[in-house]
Enzyme design. Structure first.
Site, mmCIF file in Angstrom:
data_model
loop_
_atom_site.group_PDB
_atom_site.id
_atom_site.type_symbol
_atom_site.label_atom_id
_atom_site.label_comp_id
_atom_site.label_asym_id
_atom_site.label_seq_id
_atom_site.Cartn_x
_atom_site.Cartn_y
_atom_site.Cartn_z
ATOM 1 N N TYR A 226 -8.453 -13.164 9.450
ATOM 2 C CA TYR A 226 -6.806 -13.049 9.376
ATOM 3 C C TYR A 226 -6.128 -14.129 8.964
ATOM 4 C CZ TYR A 226 -7.452 -7.934 10.413
ATOM 5 O OH TYR A 226 -7.824 -6.356 10.138
ATOM 6 N N ASP B 169 1.516 -7.222 5.117
ATOM 7 C CA ASP B 169 2.030 -8.740 4.491
ATOM 8 C C ASP B 169 3.427 -8.937 4.811
ATOM 9 O OD1 ASP B 169 1.643 -7.501 1.219
ATOM 10 O OD2 ASP B 169 3.283 -7.376 2.540
ATOM 11 N N HIS C 44 0.556 0.323 9.173
ATOM 12 C CA HIS C 44 -0.632 -0.192 9.761
ATOM 13 C C HIS C 44 -0.624 -1.693 10.371
ATOM 14 C CE1 HIS C 44 -2.964 2.082 6.444
ATOM 15 N NE2 HIS C 44 -2.870 2.869 7.465
ATOM 16 N N CYS D 48 -1.579 -9.265 22.689
ATOM 17 C CA CYS D 48 -2.519 -9.691 23.848
ATOM 18 C C CYS D 48 -3.495 -8.689 24.319
ATOM 19 C CB CYS D 48 -1.868 -10.169 25.217
ATOM 20 S SG CYS D 48 -2.807 -10.695 26.426
ATOM 21 N N CYS E 17 -3.083 -15.875 24.791
ATOM 22 C CA CYS E 17 -1.830 -15.447 25.310
ATOM 23 C C CYS E 17 -1.176 -16.578 26.024
ATOM 24 C CB CYS E 17 -1.843 -14.182 26.080
ATOM 25 S SG CYS E 17 -0.415 -13.683 26.781
ATOM 26 N N GLY F 174 0.845 1.588 -6.068
ATOM 27 C CA GLY F 174 -0.152 0.629 -5.750
ATOM 28 C C GLY F 174 -1.178 1.093 -4.432
ATOM 29 N N SER G 105 -4.854 3.456 -3.398
ATOM 30 C CA SER G 105 -5.851 4.104 -3.776
ATOM 31 C C SER G 105 -5.846 5.415 -3.227
ATOM 32 C CB SER G 105 -7.177 3.541 -3.643
ATOM 33 O OG SER G 105 -7.075 3.065 -2.113
ATOM 34 N N GLU H 278 -4.125 2.265 -12.543
ATOM 35 C CA GLU H 278 -5.491 3.288 -12.640
ATOM 36 C C GLU H 278 -5.225 4.453 -11.852
ATOM 37 O OE1 GLU H 278 -8.721 0.991 -11.620
ATOM 38 O OE2 GLU H 278 -8.718 1.505 -9.548
ATOM 39 N N ALA I 121 3.162 -2.590 -10.599
ATOM 40 C CA ALA I 121 4.519 -2.460 -9.885
ATOM 41 C C ALA I 121 5.447 -3.551 -10.222
ATOM 42 C CB ALA I 121 4.006 -2.604 -8.331
HETATM 43 C C1 BV8 Z 1 -7.602 6.856 12.326
HETATM 44 C C2 BV8 Z 1 -4.527 -2.695 8.546
HETATM 45 C C3 BV8 Z 1 -8.414 8.053 14.154
HETATM 46 C C4 BV8 Z 1 -5.797 -3.903 8.859
HETATM 47 C C5 BV8 Z 1 -5.655 -0.857 7.300
HETATM 48 C C6 BV8 Z 1 -14.123 9.729 6.354
HETATM 49 C C7 BV8 Z 1 -13.181 10.467 5.607
HETATM 50 C C8 BV8 Z 1 -11.929 10.481 5.681
HETATM 51 C C9 BV8 Z 1 -11.262 9.458 6.684
HETATM 52 C C10 BV8 Z 1 -12.222 8.730 7.632
HETATM 53 C C11 BV8 Z 1 -13.604 9.095 7.367
HETATM 54 N N1 BV8 Z 1 -14.161 8.207 8.243
HETATM 55 C C12 BV8 Z 1 -13.353 7.488 8.837
HETATM 56 C C13 BV8 Z 1 -12.052 7.878 8.593
HETATM 57 C C14 BV8 Z 1 -10.765 7.343 9.181
HETATM 58 C C15 BV8 Z 1 -10.174 6.240 8.443
HETATM 59 C C16 BV8 Z 1 -10.160 6.197 6.838
HETATM 60 O O1 BV8 Z 1 -9.436 6.857 6.267
HETATM 61 N N2 BV8 Z 1 -11.239 5.574 6.230
HETATM 62 C C17 BV8 Z 1 -11.232 5.581 4.938
HETATM 63 C C18 BV8 Z 1 -11.625 4.206 4.352
HETATM 64 C C19 BV8 Z 1 -12.303 6.755 4.396
HETATM 65 N N3 BV8 Z 1 -8.872 5.917 8.819
HETATM 66 C C20 BV8 Z 1 -8.612 5.301 10.093
HETATM 67 O O2 BV8 Z 1 -9.548 4.794 10.743
HETATM 68 C C21 BV8 Z 1 -7.397 5.208 10.528
HETATM 69 N N4 BV8 Z 1 -7.272 5.599 12.180
HETATM 70 O O3 BV8 Z 1 -8.026 7.676 11.586
HETATM 71 O O4 BV8 Z 1 -7.680 6.941 13.776
HETATM 72 C C22 BV8 Z 1 -7.750 8.239 15.740
HETATM 73 C C23 BV8 Z 1 -6.956 9.295 15.851
HETATM 74 C C24 BV8 Z 1 -6.393 9.093 17.129
HETATM 75 C C25 BV8 Z 1 -6.787 8.533 18.237
HETATM 76 C C26 BV8 Z 1 -7.979 7.526 17.899
HETATM 77 C C27 BV8 Z 1 -8.336 7.481 16.570
HETATM 78 C C28 BV8 Z 1 -6.844 3.690 10.489
HETATM 79 C C29 BV8 Z 1 -6.560 3.400 8.996
HETATM 80 C C30 BV8 Z 1 -5.820 2.135 9.037
HETATM 81 C C31 BV8 Z 1 -6.961 0.928 8.729
HETATM 82 N N5 BV8 Z 1 -6.194 -0.383 8.489
HETATM 83 N N6 BV8 Z 1 -5.200 -1.962 7.310
HETATM 84 C C32 BV8 Z 1 -5.837 -4.686 7.580
HETATM 85 O O5 BV8 Z 1 -4.841 -4.774 6.583
HETATM 86 O O6 BV8 Z 1 -6.805 -5.870 7.916
HETATM 87 S S1 BV8 Z 1 -6.092 0.032 5.963
HETATM 88 C C33 BV8 Z 1 -6.094 -1.161 4.595
HETATM 89 O O7 BV8 Z 1 -6.404 -0.175 3.829
HETATM 90 C C34 BV8 Z 1 -4.779 -1.730 4.365
HETATM 91 O O8 BV8 Z 1 -3.554 -1.348 4.963
HETATM 92 C C35 BV8 Z 1 -4.582 -1.026 2.865
HETATM 93 O O9 BV8 Z 1 -3.187 -1.008 2.461
HETATM 94 C C36 BV8 Z 1 -5.176 0.417 2.997
HETATM 95 C C37 BV8 Z 1 -5.183 1.418 1.963
HETATM 96 O O10 BV8 Z 1 -5.790 0.653 0.966
HETATM 97 P P1 BV8 Z 1 -4.594 0.650 -0.239
HETATM 98 O O11 BV8 Z 1 -3.410 0.069 0.094
HETATM 99 O O12 BV8 Z 1 -4.788 1.899 -1.057
HETATM 100 O O13 BV8 Z 1 -5.401 -0.794 -1.182
HETATM 101 P P2 BV8 Z 1 -6.609 -0.468 -2.123
HETATM 102 O O14 BV8 Z 1 -7.150 -1.781 -2.334
HETATM 103 O O15 BV8 Z 1 -7.588 0.730 -1.749
HETATM 104 O O16 BV8 Z 1 -5.981 0.226 -3.550
HETATM 105 C C38 BV8 Z 1 -5.055 -0.841 -4.255
HETATM 106 C C39 BV8 Z 1 -4.434 0.256 -5.566
HETATM 107 O O17 BV8 Z 1 -3.424 -0.530 -5.809
HETATM 108 C C40 BV8 Z 1 -5.437 0.570 -6.411
HETATM 109 O O18 BV8 Z 1 -5.353 2.029 -6.662
HETATM 110 C C41 BV8 Z 1 -5.226 -0.254 -7.623
HETATM 111 O O19 BV8 Z 1 -5.361 0.327 -8.769
HETATM 112 C C42 BV8 Z 1 -3.829 -0.231 -7.432
HETATM 113 N N7 BV8 Z 1 -3.074 -1.678 -8.076
HETATM 114 C C43 BV8 Z 1 -3.862 -2.790 -8.320
HETATM 115 N N8 BV8 Z 1 -3.112 -3.737 -8.813
HETATM 116 C C44 BV8 Z 1 -1.863 -3.175 -9.129
HETATM 117 C C45 BV8 Z 1 -1.848 -1.811 -8.479
HETATM 118 N N9 BV8 Z 1 -1.066 -0.913 -8.717
HETATM 119 C C46 BV8 Z 1 0.140 -1.251 -9.119
HETATM 120 N N10 BV8 Z 1 0.506 -2.515 -9.669
HETATM 121 C C47 BV8 Z 1 -0.536 -3.378 -9.648
HETATM 122 N N11 BV8 Z 1 -0.332 -4.515 -10.165
HETATM 123 ZN ZN ZN Z 2 -1.341 -11.854 27.899
#
Ligand code: BV8
Ligand code: ZN
Length: 235
Positions: A62, A99, A114, A122, A142, A182, A184, A210, A226
């Site tokens: 991070y 960000d 997110h 903390c 903390c 932007g 996926s 894409e 974008a």
């Molecule tokens: C939850 C913060 C339950 C941290 C992030 C199986 C199937 C379905 C779902 C799940 C599964 N197994 C698990 C799950 C749930 C899981 C999930 O969805 N997993 C996925 C991977 C399958 N989700 C969770 O765990 C969520 N919580 O479900 O909790 C629950 C409910 C109640 C009580 C208890 C529990 C939590 C998800 C949040 C995770 N945290 N970020 C950090 O950043 O460190 S997610 C992380 O991915 C980022 O936030 C990011 O933004 C996000 C999504 O990715 P994208 O933003 O789409 O980015 P990516 O790189 O993928 O794509 C970029 C795109 O931009 C591409 O399309 C590319 O073509 C395009 N691009 C590139 N350049 C450009 C452009 N477009 C335009 N212009 C450009 N120049």
């Molecule tokens: Zn504390």
């Protein structure tokens, strides 16, 4: 009707953004080439288990991301969205990004689904601290109770902040145009939001270099960066 018209004539336009929004600011995306996850798999770092197992490794990752973002600047895409909000065309930005670049570009109403790189929480007393620059010591402690701080972001397996989620749902349900930029569209429940907007009758405009998992429900797909497409739509 061309897209710029569709947006200019919209009653309630909402923008939904993912990591691709910040790619031209030099912030690596998650799944693209050179993506953040390439070195690591999401399960390794962005999970509570990873943090419990190795808080130093997770904080190093991070801190590395904070340094990248700290030295990055919003790109013309971020500014275009802020300009559309200023013109009262865009009502809000719902972002998966942590960000803070939308806010740095002047966007006022930003829903962070997110969490944020620029807050630490903390693990014991729950105090939340604003970070103005990358953390110094790793892991940070903390000031109040000296327990371990964690990044105030949503990890995989963690629920989204209730308030942010509810506001995002309200915004999507009320929208007549949603601009999806932007992302996926693979991370849930965030990826559900454009579908919800569509079901509520909104036109979905997608901007991506894409196709994505959102493309099948997009009414308009604009292949492009974008930072290049959004300024044209904001003219
Ligand atoms: C939850 C913060 C339950 C941290 C992030 C199986 C199937 C379905 C779902 C799940 C599964 N197994 C698990 C799950 C749930 C899981 C999930 O969805 N997993 C996925 C991977 C399958 N989700 C969770 O765990 C969520 N919580 O479900 O909790 C629950 C409910 C109640 C009580 C208890 C529990 C939590 C998800 C949040 C995770 N945290 N970020 C950090 O950043 O460190 S997610 C992380 O991915 C980022 O936030 C990011 O933004 C996000 C999504 O990715 P994208 O933003 O789409 O980015 P990516 O790189 O993928 O794509 C970029 C795109 O931009 C591409 O399309 C590319 O073509 C395009 N691009 C590139 N350049 C450009 C452009 N477009 C335009 N212009 C450009 N120049
Ligand atoms: Zn504390």
């Amino acid at each position: 009707m061309d897209v710029a018209d569709l947006i200019a004539k919209s009653r309630h336009c909402v923008v939904f953004t993912g990591a691709g929004m910040s790619a031209e600011s030099g912030v690596p995306t998650f799944r693209g080439s050179g993506g953040l996850w390439e070195r690591y798999r999401p399960e390794e770092l962005a999970t509570p288990e990873a943090f419990a197992r190795d808080p130093v490794l997770v904080w190093k990752w991070y801190k590395w991301r904070q340094e990248i973002v700290y030295n990055a600047r919003p790109n013309p895409g971020h500014y275009a969205i802020a300009k559309l909000e200023e013109a009262e065309v865009v009502k809000a930005v719902v972002t998966q990004n942590v960000d803070g670049l939308h806010q740095r570009a002047g966007s006022k109403r930003v829903v962070e689904l997110h969490g944020s790189l620029w807050r630490a929480r903390c693990t014991k007393c729950g105090a939340v601290y604003r970070l103005e620059k990358p953390v110094e010591e790793v892991p940070p402690r903390c000031p109040r109770c000296s327990s371990l701080l964690r990044p105030d972001v949503v990890w995989f397996g963690e629920p989204l902040p209730q308030e942010a989620w509810e506001e995002a749902v309200r915004l999507m349900a009320a929208s007549d145009v949603v601009i999806v930029v932007g992302t996926s569209g693979v991370v849930y429940p965030a990826a559900y939001l454009p579908k919800l907007a569509k079901e509520s009758g909104a036109a979905v405009v997608e901007i991506n270099v894409e196709e994505s998992a959102i493309t099948p429900i997009a009414d308009v797909f604009i292949r492009g960066k974008a930072g290049e497409v959004l300024p044209r739509l904001a003219e």
